[in-house]
Design a protein around this motif. Sequence first.
Motif, short mmCIF file in Angstrom:
data_model
loop_
_atom_site.label_atom_id
_atom_site.label_comp_id
_atom_site.label_asym_id
_atom_site.label_seq_id
_atom_site.Cartn_x
_atom_site.Cartn_y
_atom_site.Cartn_z
N THR B 314 57.29 83.44 25.64
CA THR B 314 56.09 82.69 26.02
C THR B 314 54.87 83.44 25.50
OG1 THR B 314 55.71 83.89 28.06
CG2 THR B 314 57.20 82.00 28.17
N SER B 316 52.74 84.87 27.08
CA SER B 316 52.44 86.09 27.84
C SER B 316 53.39 87.22 27.53
CB SER B 316 52.52 85.82 29.34
OG SER B 316 51.96 84.59 29.64
N SER B 317 54.47 86.91 26.79
CA SER B 317 55.46 87.97 26.59
C SER B 317 55.46 88.51 25.17
CB SER B 317 56.85 87.46 26.95
OG SER B 317 57.18 86.36 26.13
N THR B 318 54.70 87.91 24.28
CA THR B 318 54.78 88.35 22.89
C THR B 318 53.43 88.79 22.38
OG1 THR B 318 54.46 86.06 22.29
CG2 THR B 318 56.70 86.89 22.25
N PRO B 319 53.19 90.07 22.42
CA PRO B 319 51.88 90.54 21.98
C PRO B 319 51.62 90.25 20.52
CG PRO B 319 53.40 92.38 22.24
CD PRO B 319 54.11 91.17 22.75
N ALA B 322 50.54 86.52 20.39
CA ALA B 322 49.50 86.00 21.28
C ALA B 322 48.15 86.08 20.61
CB ALA B 322 49.47 86.78 22.58
N THR B 323 47.33 85.12 20.94
CA THR B 323 45.99 85.15 20.39
C THR B 323 45.26 86.38 20.90
OG1 THR B 323 43.90 83.99 20.32
CG2 THR B 323 45.22 83.70 22.27
N SER B 324 44.39 86.91 20.07
CA SER B 324 43.78 88.17 20.46
C SER B 324 42.65 87.96 21.46
CB SER B 324 43.24 88.87 19.24
OG SER B 324 42.34 88.01 18.57
N SER B 328 45.99 89.98 28.18
CA SER B 328 46.96 90.85 27.53
C SER B 328 48.36 90.45 27.96
CB SER B 328 46.69 92.30 27.90
OG SER B 328 46.09 92.40 29.14
N VAL B 329 49.31 91.14 27.39
CA VAL B 329 50.70 90.83 27.65
C VAL B 329 51.07 91.19 29.08
CG1 VAL B 329 53.02 91.56 27.03
CG2 VAL B 329 51.32 91.18 25.27
N TYR B 375 42.16 78.70 19.60
CA TYR B 375 43.09 79.31 18.65
C TYR B 375 43.07 78.55 17.32
CZ TYR B 375 47.32 81.58 16.95
OH TYR B 375 48.23 82.31 16.22
N LYS B 378 39.96 79.51 15.40
CA LYS B 378 40.11 80.83 14.79
C LYS B 378 41.01 80.79 13.57
CE LYS B 378 38.46 84.28 17.50
NZ LYS B 378 38.52 85.67 17.85
N ALA B 379 41.99 79.88 13.64
CA ALA B 379 42.92 79.79 12.51
C ALA B 379 42.32 78.97 11.38
CB ALA B 379 44.23 79.19 12.99
#
Lengths: 445, 406
Positions: B314, B316-319, B322-324, B328-329, B375, B378-379
């Motif tokens: 998800t 929340s689990s993948t730093p 995840a968008t900066s 945080s994670v 996001y 930003k992309a």
Amino acid sequence: MDDNRTTGMDSLQHALAEVNKMRRLSTAVDHVDKIIEMLSAAREQVAATLDPHTTSLTMTKLQNPTKVAFDRVNDDLKEVSGAHKKLGRALDKHFPLKPLPSDHDAMAEYPDLINRAIAMHLLREGQFSVASTFIDEAQDASAHHAPYQRLDAEGTPDDDLDELMDEDYPDVNASPFTTASTNEHQDLSSLQSQELQTKFAEMYSILQELKARNLGPAIEWARSNSVELEARGSNLEFELIKLQFVWLFKGPLVNGLPDNERNGRSGALDYARHNFGRFQGRHLAEIDRLAGAMAFASNIPDSPYRQDFAIDGAFMDVASSFTREFCSLLGLSAESPLYIAATAGALALPYQMKFVEMSKAKGTEWTTANELAFETPLPERMLYHSIFVCPVAKEQTTEANPPMMIPCGHVLAKETLQRLCKGSRLKCPYCPSEGQIKDARQIIL
Amino acid sequence: MADEASKIDHKKHLLLDQPLLRLPYELLRKNFRSAHFTTEWDAAFVKNLLKETATGSLNAKTAPEDVVKNLDVMLARMRGLKRKLTTNAEEEARLYRQLGARVAHLRELSTMHTVEDVHYESWSRQRLDRLMVDYLLRHGYNASATALANERQMQDLVDIDTFISMSRIRTALEGGSVQEALAWCADNKKELRKLKSNLEFMLRCQQYIELLRAEQPSKTIEAIAHAKKSIVPFNETYPAEVSHIIGLLAFGPDTPLPAYARYYSPSRWSQLASIFVDAHNKLLGLPSFPLLHIALSSGLSALKTPACHGAEATASSTPGHATSLTASVCPICSTELNELARNVPYAHHDKSHVANDLLVLPNNRVYGQARIHEYAAKAGLGPNHVKDLVTGQVFPVDKLKKVFIT
């Protein structure tokens, strides 16, 4: 004292101040000294003449004063004890003892994992020498000592906990959700020799430079990692270059750099020409803004551009952005997980203890299950995942019982869905719409 | 609801900090008892000798030279007492100073009202440092504990000396020596009796076992004498154990009978170490396990969700993905804590907690509208497309559906 703004600690501090003024053992020492003086004087007197008559006189005269002196020492001790008792009462009153968990230590089985978490925390915090000392000490210990044996209720070793070593750990560089498959043994030595330590050292040296307003190393790092940063949607490199531009623009009087053609307005312009180019795709609007600001160079504070040039907090902001990005690229979160977990623990513990107390009173067992039996409210920023509690079943969704969205857009737990449907038709509990169970889709929150 | 959770409940927040104040208090009492005992002992001796000497000098039974000798003995005794009391007095002063620093530290908390308070973070970090030092000390990592305490300048907030002494005795026991532990028992006789601890008894038994292990006639005789003096007195308290262990006389270390062979097992030493540590902690009112364990147990559960060990990644689990911009994670998903949290229960929630304005993408992933549009911006995608924060897939906006979660 009844003022409800006065906390227990205030009262305790007050009590401690009073106790501090009471008698101490040092007074007893002084009084013991007096006895020594008396005995010494008597000894000199007797030794001087060695005459039986004066001797017995001296000795007789010694009796009473020494008795009084010894009584004084005794009195001192009584007073000191009284002071301590007062302190004890203050502690009991303002900081009464509340029970802590004492039967099941869930963390006892994983000393190596905890050690690793601590070592990583120390590295994150920049405590490199402490981390190094710790890693060495922990490795020495596991080489020499037998595992600390836990005792069961009768005081005999609990043999079930003997398998303390040889845990399987995930590879620290792999992303968390592949750990299920990569069970590689990892111990602390890998932290010592690994890039992790050098990486953190690198991060800290760049941060030091940032603190000293030197953006160079940070910009260089951002540039060499620009591909990954862009993939994450990060603007770090541009932010750094923009800040550098503004910093140079402010001139030697503000930035303390040498007064030459690379500094000041012309230096900034030059810098902009050389560095803004490749950001025109994404950040054209901002670049144009900054270019426009040049026209107001003489009076930025009164211009519409003053915000862009008010960079007081900018260095700190960019430092924390940098830390976050650096950690993310290492596959680590920006905040120390150990710190968050410990803080959350302090917040959740009272709820746990209250529950334990209540279940003891009721006589029910506090057994470990998959889910806590009580709520542990945490502040908003400590809720990292989406939580879905099925409004019908009042239970959290899990992998086995995931959230399902029905066509009207409402969400129910899968088991609830199955219970509610009649044949293949389903009536939403929230709105009048009906649908087919096959149209429900499992969603990932 | 979450705002409520940010408030600090001062009465309940300091559960983990109880030993911080209790230990110096216990040490103050212990220090006093030692001072009291030694004073009574020495004072009684000197008073007696003084009386005898004075009487003897009066009825000419004691010559002046002997009076001088006696006075010298008294002086030596009193000087010894002064030395011991001075040490006690210095220790007392140090403990009072420590208490002052600790109460001040805890009092700081009363100036903060929510966990968002800017000072709370540094207070909480200091607490973590304290918990770490406590953990390090309990495991005998003395150098690390001292280094950390010095780095953070929190020497007054931690109890290094107490644990280093404990560590020394524990190491001695693990190394096969009972002397240090016996000395400690002698120092704390009364309190150990109150606790009904079997430590001294176990130590005496071990001495007996070691004498028998040698399998030499002279040692065996010593063992019998030792048993008479130091083990038999425990007959009232531990009758079964006493009679059983006396029987060990008949069996050497190579005996095939498991009931007797276990006495000779080297694991008894680590057992003794555990009993000692237990008694030591109970005596000083310390919790039976490291405070860090307690905090982590509680915190890991409170933070854990079923998703933390799930197969699906998800946001929340993948730093890495995840968008900066945002949160945080999740700490439980981090590599530092994920394994550790695997077997703890997850948190109980009564209410859903999701972002506002949820949208589901064609790949069934759900995100808040604000986040997914930010996001996309930003992309660099225009207003008509969005990008999945985890998988990176791009979808047109018209393929998104609203999700309603109350």
